[in-house]
Design an enzyme around this catalytic site. Structure first.
Site, short mmCIF file in Angstrom:
data_model
loop_
_atom_site.label_atom_id
_atom_site.label_comp_id
_atom_site.label_asym_id
_atom_site.label_seq_id
_atom_site.Cartn_x
_atom_site.Cartn_y
_atom_site.Cartn_z
CB VAL A 11 -0.96 -0.03 1.21
CG1 VAL A 11 -1.67 1.30 1.36
CG2 VAL A 11 -1.97 -1.15 1.04
CG PHE A 152 -10.82 0.26 -1.66
CD1 PHE A 152 -11.51 -0.54 -0.76
CD2 PHE A 152 -10.91 1.63 -1.52
CE1 PHE A 152 -12.28 0.02 0.25
CE2 PHE A 152 -11.67 2.20 -0.51
CZ PHE A 152 -12.37 1.39 0.37
CG LEU A 153 -3.32 -1.20 -3.48
CD1 LEU A 153 -2.52 -2.50 -3.48
CD2 LEU A 153 -2.36 -0.04 -3.60
NE ARG A 154 -8.17 -5.79 -8.15
CZ ARG A 154 -8.73 -5.89 -9.35
NH1 ARG A 154 -9.37 -6.98 -9.69
NH2 ARG A 154 -8.64 -4.90 -10.23
CE LYS A 204 -8.70 -2.60 2.89
NZ LYS A 204 -8.16 -2.65 1.56
CG PHE A 249 -13.58 -10.89 -6.21
CD1 PHE A 249 -13.13 -10.04 -7.21
CD2 PHE A 249 -12.72 -11.18 -5.16
CE1 PHE A 249 -11.85 -9.48 -7.19
CE2 PHE A 249 -11.44 -10.64 -5.11
CZ PHE A 249 -11.02 -9.78 -6.13
CB CYS A 260 -6.11 -8.26 2.17
SG CYS A 260 -4.68 -7.28 1.70
CE LYS A 263 -4.16 -7.53 7.19
NZ LYS A 263 -4.86 -6.27 7.35
#
Ligand code: UGA
Length: 429
Positions: A11, A152-154, A204, A249, A260, A263
């Protein structure tokens, strides 16, 4: 503007490089001398497509500055982003020790007016703790506003996700902080949600948990499809065409992994518990995810009857394609279980083998996919790397002991694989 990021993980590093590329002066503060020296030379600690070039370009232009020193960076900055890790503790909560420690350092080095914003994924209420620390440590005459600006990045598509996100979320109390943050995000053409801290933080977690829920739902439909003789991919395509559901998804596979989803689902369960709400829906999302990993092993046992002494070739170790990240990768659990049953594992991953070697022992790491399949009784595909889509299956079949394949990512056409002489097992088909 002048901006500082504390932390250079996915991030911190990606967002810092993107904001520097927009023309801002961006400091990135780290705590390890060697890592910061490498970053200054453009050597980055992670594999992310396009990132090395972007970092180099902005370091060369003087807009991206890596440092160990808080003083000049924090005192010159309009906005300071906290982007350090929040790993899971033994109890499933988010470990906030790094966030709170850097808050103290920031506090001591502030000058004038600064917005302090959290980018790390933190439970609702964390900003209040950060605020308390900063108010205690800040020098006299300084002024701080607080904000939560979740990311929100992958991994694997981090740069395009950052420059072209679906939305920007800004949780801030003061108008001055909101205006500064909106201005910083101006080059990004996306709707902006302006809200309070708690809402931004929860957006988030709620987003990641919902995406994890979609994956577990897809994996449950896959199980049911196998039992009924349906094709899960068609079922999921069919439901995904309904715009209320959406087609993303919904790919069944060995379960979600990475740093992510596992967790954040755990942390949201824990946050809910702390607030007297048992979020049992998410507990089931986790259970299904564990079953999805074990299901690959169950299929291997069914195919080979007894795994003792059998040679299994694994294609793909990273938790998803286009990354070298092995954190909570399904491959770890799956390979451990196969080894417990006595199987001998050879493996290939285009990027993750070096990191995998640190977590997965007694694995014969190979130079390419063909070598990993050589002499195998069974091949299992665990990561959807593009290069696995175009393999020479004639060659693979001739080199395998028995042509069994478990396609954990549904990369291949079942009929074509059967026509090539493979015993093919997909997920949900
Ligand atoms: C995820 C979110 O997608 C990002 O929006 C978020 O910013 C990030 O977490 C974070 O909180 O930092 P990431 O973990 O990088 O991003 O990767 P994803 O592409 O979301 O994949 C997560 C896992 O789900 C992978 O193991 C992937 O293979 C699996 N997955 C994904 C499926 O099994 N099926 C799918 O249909 C999609």
């Amino acid at each position: 503007m002048t901006v500082t990021f504390i932390g250079h993980g996915y991030v911190g590093l990606v967002t810092a490089a993107v904001f520097a590329d927009f023309g801002n002066t961006v400091y990135v503060i780290g705590h390890t001398k060697e890592k910061i020296e490498n970053l200054k030379k453009g050597i980055i600690p992670i594999y992310e497509p396009g990132l090395e070039e972007l970092v180099k370009k902005n370091v060369d232009s003087g807009r991206l500055i890596f440092t160990l020193d808080y003083k000049p960076a924090i005192s010159e900055s309009d906005i300071v982003f906290i982007a350090v890790g929040t790993p899971t503790t033994k109890t499933g909560d988010a470990d906030l020790s790094a966030v709170l420690a850097v808050a103290e350092e920031i506090g001591r080095n502030l000058e004038g007016y600064t917005v302090v914003a959290t980018k790390s994924t933190v439970p609702a209420g964390t900003n209040k703790k950060v605020k308390r620390i900063l108010e205690e440590t800040k020098p006299e005459g300084t002024e701080i506003d607080y904000a939560s600006v979740p990311e929100f990045l992958r991994e694997g598509s981090a740069i395009s996700d950052t420059t072209n996100p679906d939305r920007v979320v800004i949780g801030a109390e003061s108008q001055r902080a909101r205006d500064l943050l909106v201005k910083l995000h101006e080059p990004i053409k996306a709707p902006v949600i302006l809200t309070n801290f708690e809402t931004a933080e929860l957006i988030k977690y709620a987003a990641n948990a919902f995406l994890a829920l979609k994956i577990s739902y897809a994996n449950s439909i896959a199980k049911l499809s196998e039992a009924l003789g349906a094709d899960a991919l068609k079922v999921l395509e069919g439901i995904g065409m309904d715009r209320r559901i959406g087609n993303m998804f919904l790919s069944p596979g060995p379960g979600y992994g990475g740093s992510c989803f596992p967790k954040d689902v755990k942390a949201l369960i824990s946050i809910a518990k702390d607030n007297d709400y048992p979020f049992s829906l998410l507990e089931e999302v986790e259970n299904i995810n564990g079953q999805s990993r074990r299901d690959i092993v169950r299929k291997a046992r069914k195919t080979l009857s007894d795994l003792r002494g059998k040679k299994i070739g694994i294609l793909g170790l990273a938790f998803k394609a286009n990354t070298d990240d092995m954190r909570d990768a399904p491959a770890i659990d799956i390979i451990n279980l196969l080894q417990n049953d006595g199987a001998k594992i050879s493996a290939f991953d285009p990027k993750a083998m070096e990191i995998a070697a640190g977590v997965l022992k007694n694995v014969d790491y190979k130079k390419d996919a063909y070598q990993a399949c050589d002499g195998a009784d069974l091949v299992i595909v665990l990561t959807e790397w593009n290069e696995f889509r175009e393999l020479d299956f004639e060659k693979i079949k001739s080199e395998m002991k028995t042509p069994n394949i478990i396609d954990g990512r549904n990369l291949y056409d079942p009929e074509e694989m059967k026509a090539r002489g493979f015993t093919y097992i997909g997920v949900g088909r």
